[in-house]
Design a protein around this motif. Structure first.
Motif, PDB file in Angstrom:
ATOM      1  N   GLY A   1     -10.006  -5.028  31.140  1.00  0.00           N
ATOM      2  CA  GLY A   1      -9.462  -4.922  30.058  1.00  0.00           C
ATOM      3  C   GLY A   1      -7.737  -5.255  30.116  1.00  0.00           C
TER       4      GLY A   1
ATOM      5  N   TRP B   1      -5.174  -4.408  28.304  1.00  0.00           N
ATOM      6  CA  TRP B   1      -4.283  -3.566  27.780  1.00  0.00           C
ATOM      7  C   TRP B   1      -2.957  -3.189  28.349  1.00  0.00           C
TER       8      TRP B   1
ATOM      9  N   HIS C   1     -16.298 -10.956  31.248  1.00  0.00           N
ATOM     10  CA  HIS C   1     -15.624 -10.873  30.099  1.00  0.00           C
ATOM     11  C   HIS C   1     -14.062  -9.896  30.375  1.00  0.00           C
TER      12      HIS C   1
ATOM     13  N   ASP D   1     -10.975  -9.056  27.964  1.00  0.00           N
ATOM     14  CA  ASP D   1     -10.657  -8.258  26.825  1.00  0.00           C
ATOM     15  C   ASP D   1      -9.070  -8.040  26.344  1.00  0.00           C
TER      16      ASP D   1
ATOM     17  N   TYR E   1      -1.179  -6.402  22.770  1.00  0.00           N
ATOM     18  CA  TYR E   1      -1.086  -6.084  24.107  1.00  0.00           C
ATOM     19  C   TYR E   1       0.143  -6.676  24.772  1.00  0.00           C
TER      20      TYR E   1
ATOM     21  N   THR F   1     -10.337 -11.048  21.527  1.00  0.00           N
ATOM     22  CA  THR F   1      -9.168 -10.610  21.228  1.00  0.00           C
ATOM     23  C   THR F   1      -9.299  -9.961  19.750  1.00  0.00           C
TER      24      THR F   1
ATOM     25  N   HIS G   1      -9.379  -4.450  14.725  1.00  0.00           N
ATOM     26  CA  HIS G   1      -8.879  -3.414  15.612  1.00  0.00           C
ATOM     27  C   HIS G   1      -9.019  -2.039  15.152  1.00  0.00           C
TER      28      HIS G   1
ATOM     29  N   SER H   1     -13.564  -2.447  16.029  1.00  0.00           N
ATOM     30  CA  SER H   1     -13.085  -1.368  17.071  1.00  0.00           C
ATOM     31  C   SER H   1     -12.486  -0.034  16.244  1.00  0.00           C
TER      32      SER H   1
ATOM     33  N   GLN I   1     -16.219  -1.343  19.767  1.00  0.00           N
ATOM     34  CA  GLN I   1     -15.242  -1.222  20.942  1.00  0.00           C
ATOM     35  C   GLN I   1     -14.485   0.092  20.508  1.00  0.00           C
TER      36      GLN I   1
ATOM     37  N   PHE J   1     -13.665   1.953  26.007  1.00  0.00           N
ATOM     38  CA  PHE J   1     -12.314   1.855  26.448  1.00  0.00           C
ATOM     39  C   PHE J   1     -11.762   3.249  26.878  1.00  0.00           C
TER      40      PHE J   1
ATOM     41  N   LEU K   1     -15.224  -0.770  29.822  1.00  0.00           N
ATOM     42  CA  LEU K   1     -14.105  -1.407  30.012  1.00  0.00           C
ATOM     43  C   LEU K   1     -12.890  -0.641  30.988  1.00  0.00           C
TER      44      LEU K   1
ATOM     45  N   GLY L   1      -9.113  -0.753  33.322  1.00  0.00           N
ATOM     46  CA  GLY L   1      -7.978  -1.308  33.278  1.00  0.00           C
ATOM     47  C   GLY L   1      -7.669  -1.349  34.953  1.00  0.00           C
TER      48      GLY L   1
END
Length: 329
Positions: free
Chosen positions: A30, A32, A58, A60, A65, A95, A137, A167, A192, A221, A295, A297
């Protein structure tokens, strides 16, 4: 010039997203955090290369962001152009639109005007003709669900997205959206949502059960609770931590002594399992077939490499799952 590792598919495991034909890696990167204008571009490249070299296909993103909003897409677009574009057909790029992006009534929520305009902007920032998944989202309490789902359908039918996603929806609203998208013959394949040992909202609001019932995948996430479910904060708050340097999504108020004590107890269980707390926390999210991917980070390539090891972590015993619940609940 970047050349991907020839062995990139040897260890990663892939799972179908719900009942669709789309297979996603069990671990997803991710963007983010750590891909905005305040981050090092060379470090961004390292993170993307480490991910792809180890089978993470993948990536994301979302329109907002950053910081600044849009900067993660812009920076990722540069990486695509300079390094990853030869591998475009091996990549799943997603996205989203739904949060505040520009001034006025058309830069937020879930109207057809906002979603389709935002998608065009995202494609331009990334230098792409299409994204693989385009998400709404967050739920919009004012826009009719039919309008929002119609916009997702239009995004797919125009060729600007291959699949639709949702999401931050709850179970009841997702089921209504799913019925609309099914009638439109729009390939809705993924939800998500936030999910972790500490945050079990999707179990309480019906999303997890509804997704399984409808045959739609889930990608989660914040599985590490913004770093709380790692060894990062077990002995205090480091000066270079996100709490000190950012504070938007994790701050001292959320980092309570109770949560730290629980994290320490979970860390002891992880040690008994022969793994890091982060790896155990990721494995917990993927403990059953309802969740397709996790996901992550990362601010350093080493974090990605450690998190990927979750794939081969041992399954939980009933006793371990019960102990986790006793610690947390």
């Amino acid at each position: 010039m970047y050349i991907a590792d020839e062995k990139r598919y040897e260890t990663m495991k892939f799972r179908a997203s719900g009942k669709s034909g789309l297979k996603l890696p069990e671990v997803v990167l991710g963007l983010w955090h750590n891909f905005g204008d305040t981050a090092s571009f060379e470090r961004m490249r390292e993170l993307c290369f480490t991910a792809f070299d180890n089978g993470i296909t993948h990536f994301d993103l979302a329109n907002n962001y950053g910081p600044e909003p849009g900067s993660a897409e812009k920076n990722f677009g540069r990486i695509l152009k300079e390094d990853l574009m030869p591998y475009r057909d091996e990549l799943i790029i997603s996205t989203k639109a739904g949060y505040d992006m520009w001034s006025g009534p058309y830069g937020n929520w879930g109207s057809r005007k906002y979603l389709l305009a935002s998608l065009d902007q995202s494609l331009k920032r990334m230098g792409l003709d299409y994204v693989d998944i385009f998400y709404h989202h967050r739920m919009d309490p004012e826009t009719p669900l039919e309008e929002t789902m119609g916009a997702l359908d239009q995004a797919v039918k125009s060729g600007k997205a291959l699949y639709a996603g949702l999401s931050n929806y709850d179970g009841a609203t997702m089921k209504k959206a799913c019925a609309i998208l099914r009638e439109l013959h729009c390939p809705f394949v993924i939800n998500q949502n936030r999910y972790s040992i500490f945050d079990r909202t999707i179990e309480k609001n019906g999303l997890k059960a509804a997704a399984k019932e409808e045959g739609v995948g889930i990608i989660t996430f914040s599985p590490l609770e913004q770093g709380i479910l790692t060894d990062r904060y077990l002995n205090g708050i480091p000066e270079d931590s996100r709490v000190k340097t950012d504070g938007r999504f994790l701050n001292k108020e959320r980092l309570t002594s109770d949560k730290i004590e629980k994290a320490r107890a979970l860390n002891e269980l992880a040690k008994e399992r022969g793994e890091s707390l982060a790896r155990m926390a990721l494995k917990w999210v993927r403990k059953d077939d309802a969740v397709t991917s996790v996901l992550i980070g990362a601010s350093r390539p080493e974090q990605i490499l450690d998190n990927i090891k979750m794939i081969n972590s041992p399954d939980f015993t009933e006793e371990e799952l019960q102990k986790i619940d006793e610690i947390v609940l």
